[in-house]
Design a protein around this motif. Structure first.
Motif, PDB file in Angstrom:
ATOM      1  N   LYS A   1      74.735  26.042   5.559  1.00  0.00           N
ATOM      2  CA  LYS A   1      75.207  24.665   5.439  1.00  0.00           C
ATOM      3  C   LYS A   1      76.535  24.689   4.683  1.00  0.00           C
ATOM      4  CE  LYS A   1      73.238  20.171   4.164  1.00  0.00           C
ATOM      5  NZ  LYS A   1      72.825  19.745   5.504  1.00  0.00           N
ATOM      6  N   THR A   2      77.482  23.812   5.092  1.00  0.00           N
ATOM      7  CA  THR A   2      78.750  23.731   4.364  1.00  0.00           C
ATOM      8  C   THR A   2      78.787  22.438   3.549  1.00  0.00           C
ATOM      9  OG1 THR A   2      79.869  22.603   6.178  1.00  0.00           O
ATOM     10  CG2 THR A   2      79.969  25.009   6.162  1.00  0.00           C
ATOM     11  N   CYS A   3      79.401  22.490   2.387  1.00  0.00           N
ATOM     12  CA  CYS A   3      79.472  21.326   1.493  1.00  0.00           C
ATOM     13  C   CYS A   3      80.905  21.089   1.046  1.00  0.00           C
ATOM     14  CB  CYS A   3      78.641  21.553   0.236  1.00  0.00           C
ATOM     15  SG  CYS A   3      76.937  21.942   0.557  1.00  0.00           S
TER      16      CYS A   3
ATOM     17  N   VAL B   1      81.327  20.970  -4.813  1.00  0.00           N
ATOM     18  CA  VAL B   1      80.540  21.985  -5.517  1.00  0.00           C
ATOM     19  C   VAL B   1      79.171  21.414  -5.934  1.00  0.00           C
ATOM     20  CG1 VAL B   1      80.408  23.239  -7.712  1.00  0.00           C
ATOM     21  CG2 VAL B   1      82.491  23.363  -6.347  1.00  0.00           C
ATOM     22  N   GLU B   2      79.184  20.172  -6.419  1.00  0.00           N
ATOM     23  CA  GLU B   2      77.946  19.556  -6.915  1.00  0.00           C
ATOM     24  C   GLU B   2      76.912  19.401  -5.799  1.00  0.00           C
ATOM     25  OE1 GLU B   2      81.027  18.208  -7.236  1.00  0.00           O
ATOM     26  OE2 GLU B   2      81.327  19.122  -9.208  1.00  0.00           O
ATOM     27  N   ASP B   3      77.399  18.982  -4.611  1.00  0.00           N
ATOM     28  CA  ASP B   3      76.493  18.828  -3.463  1.00  0.00           C
ATOM     29  C   ASP B   3      75.857  20.163  -3.114  1.00  0.00           C
ATOM     30  OD1 ASP B   3      77.518  16.285  -3.443  1.00  0.00           O
ATOM     31  OD2 ASP B   3      78.886  16.647  -1.763  1.00  0.00           O
ATOM     32  N   CYS B   4      76.655  21.197  -3.252  1.00  0.00           N
ATOM     33  CA  CYS B   4      76.204  22.535  -2.906  1.00  0.00           C
ATOM     34  C   CYS B   4      75.115  22.988  -3.894  1.00  0.00           C
ATOM     35  CB  CYS B   4      77.408  23.472  -2.938  1.00  0.00           C
ATOM     36  SG  CYS B   4      77.167  25.009  -2.043  1.00  0.00           S
ATOM     37  N   ILE B   5      75.397  22.841  -5.172  1.00  0.00           N
ATOM     38  CA  ILE B   5      74.433  23.274  -6.194  1.00  0.00           C
ATOM     39  C   ILE B   5      73.113  22.508  -6.056  1.00  0.00           C
ATOM     40  CG2 ILE B   5      73.978  23.306  -8.697  1.00  0.00           C
ATOM     41  CD1 ILE B   5      76.964  24.017  -9.088  1.00  0.00           C
ATOM     42  N   ALA B   6      73.231  21.225  -5.680  1.00  0.00           N
ATOM     43  CA  ALA B   6      72.023  20.395  -5.517  1.00  0.00           C
ATOM     44  C   ALA B   6      71.093  20.960  -4.446  1.00  0.00           C
ATOM     45  CB  ALA B   6      72.426  18.961  -5.175  1.00  0.00           C
ATOM     46  N   LEU B   7      71.648  21.728  -3.510  1.00  0.00           N
ATOM     47  CA  LEU B   7      70.829  22.278  -2.417  1.00  0.00           C
ATOM     48  C   LEU B   7      69.920  23.432  -2.865  1.00  0.00           C
ATOM     49  CD1 LEU B   7      73.429  22.105   0.480  1.00  0.00           C
ATOM     50  CD2 LEU B   7      71.260  20.857   0.365  1.00  0.00           C
TER      51      LEU B   7
END
Lengths: 234, 234
Positions: free
Chosen positions: B47-49, B52-58
């Motif tokens: 998945k691409t984000c 950075v925050e959206d990514c860490i939330a995953l």
């Protein structure tokens, strides 16, 4: 070291630093060729308009107005959009307003620039001389076609960059454009005769326009945007 | 006759017809190279984000997360953005989320496409085979750099087009990209080693990333966007 970049379509101009720069507007087929030709043949100032109606309205302010749709002169216009219409000097000493969508967008997106000038093959050497004498960083803004990259404008951008000294550092866009022009330096006219916009002009029976628009160094002028009159002047 | 065009930056994607097309997302340095490498080394979906925050939330959803700022792995991330981090198979069978601004924009602007696939030098031949077997018109969407044209993505677009049969008609953007690649066909790696993004990576000490990202045909896979999971899968 001065910097030069190429914007392939007006819509991405906001991603480039415009403020304080020297912007060259490029719309080879045909707006910038027509503007340069008109002014080299005596037209004293030129205004560009996004909409046909805005253009026609300028007749009241004493402008000769020009515009086409599908290759045919629009009702109410004095002339078409062809550079050839200005060669006999009929419109010398007059003001000219031209309806051109992509070219006008390119100008509108560049208004924060320090200077805006008009470039086309017909004044290539004059443009290069102007850039060389300027201390400003340069942005070559291609009008393109409906927000897409177009061969003729990108090729001209490359021709400008290829003539500049190495003091200009090479942004990716500038390096690609320069490489592209140098690949076709001996046959760029043939290349431009087969691009998308050339086919559109051919369908309208305007081969003579294509042939005229690709000729280098016909004129030694550099039309420059006047922020007070909002027109291009010499 | 099938059509192929190149979009030099995600921001002008809306000017191109996306609906019904096969879109190839291109972000050579380094997102698409990292995605292809990760999946070729066992990662099962990506998945691409944008943030950075959206990514860490995953991480809560079981994703291994990757992201850098200024070349350094961001706090809270499991890995950096380097394709090299996936070569030893440590993350096989895992889900991976990568923080990438330009690449994510390219995907987000292409969601109306019929199919979205991931292209990079590492899977060039696989991409060409996929395009050849498809009946769809093709849009090569370059991630570029902050809305600007970038050499490495445009060069790859040209490499794709140069390998296709003549049945594809040549839009201006495709013809320019093809010409550009063919000019450097024998030394494209050296050319890419001197582009703007390469200099940014060199400053961060990532010459090994550059060298890896320009290698052709390491893998025979084509990651494809799944509209239900919103991830790339094989």
């Amino acid at each position: 070291m001065k910097n030069i970049e190429v914007v392939v379509a007006p819509e991405i101009t906001p991603n480039y630093e415009v403020e304080g720069k020297l912007v060259v507007i490029i719309d080879i087929f045909r707006a910038t060729t027509t503007i340069v030709t008109a002014m080299a043949n005596g037209v004293k100032e030129v205004k560009t308009c996004l909409e046909v109606e805005d253009c026609i309205a300028l007749k009241k302010q004493g402008f000769i107005v020009g515009g086409e749709r599908d290759g045919v002169k629009v009702d109410g216009m004095d002339v078409d959009n062809s550079p050839l219409s200005f060669l006999d000097g009929t419109y010398a000493h007059q003001k000219f307003a031209i309806s051109t969508t992509n070219g006008t967008k390119a100008i509108d997106m560049s208004l924060k620039a320090k200077e805006i000038i008009i470039g086309t093959f017909a004044n290539l050497s004059a443009i290069n001389e102007y850039i060389n004498l300027s201390d400003l960083d340069v942005l070559l803004v291609c009008a393109g076609w409906k927000g897409k990259m177009s061969t003729e404008d990108f090729m001209f951008a490359g021709a400008v960059i290829a003539s500049l000294p190495e003091q200009y550092c090479s942004a990716d866009s500038a390096d690609i454009a320069k490489s592209y022009f140098l690949k076709y330096v001996s046959n760029y006219k043939e290349k431009l005769d087969t691009c998308e916009h050339a086919f559109r002009l051919k369908k309208l029976g305007k081969q003579d326009n294509i042939d005229f628009c690709v000729q280098k160094d016909l004129y030694k002028i550099v039309p420059k945007y006047n922020t007070i009159t909002k027109t291009f002047v010499l």
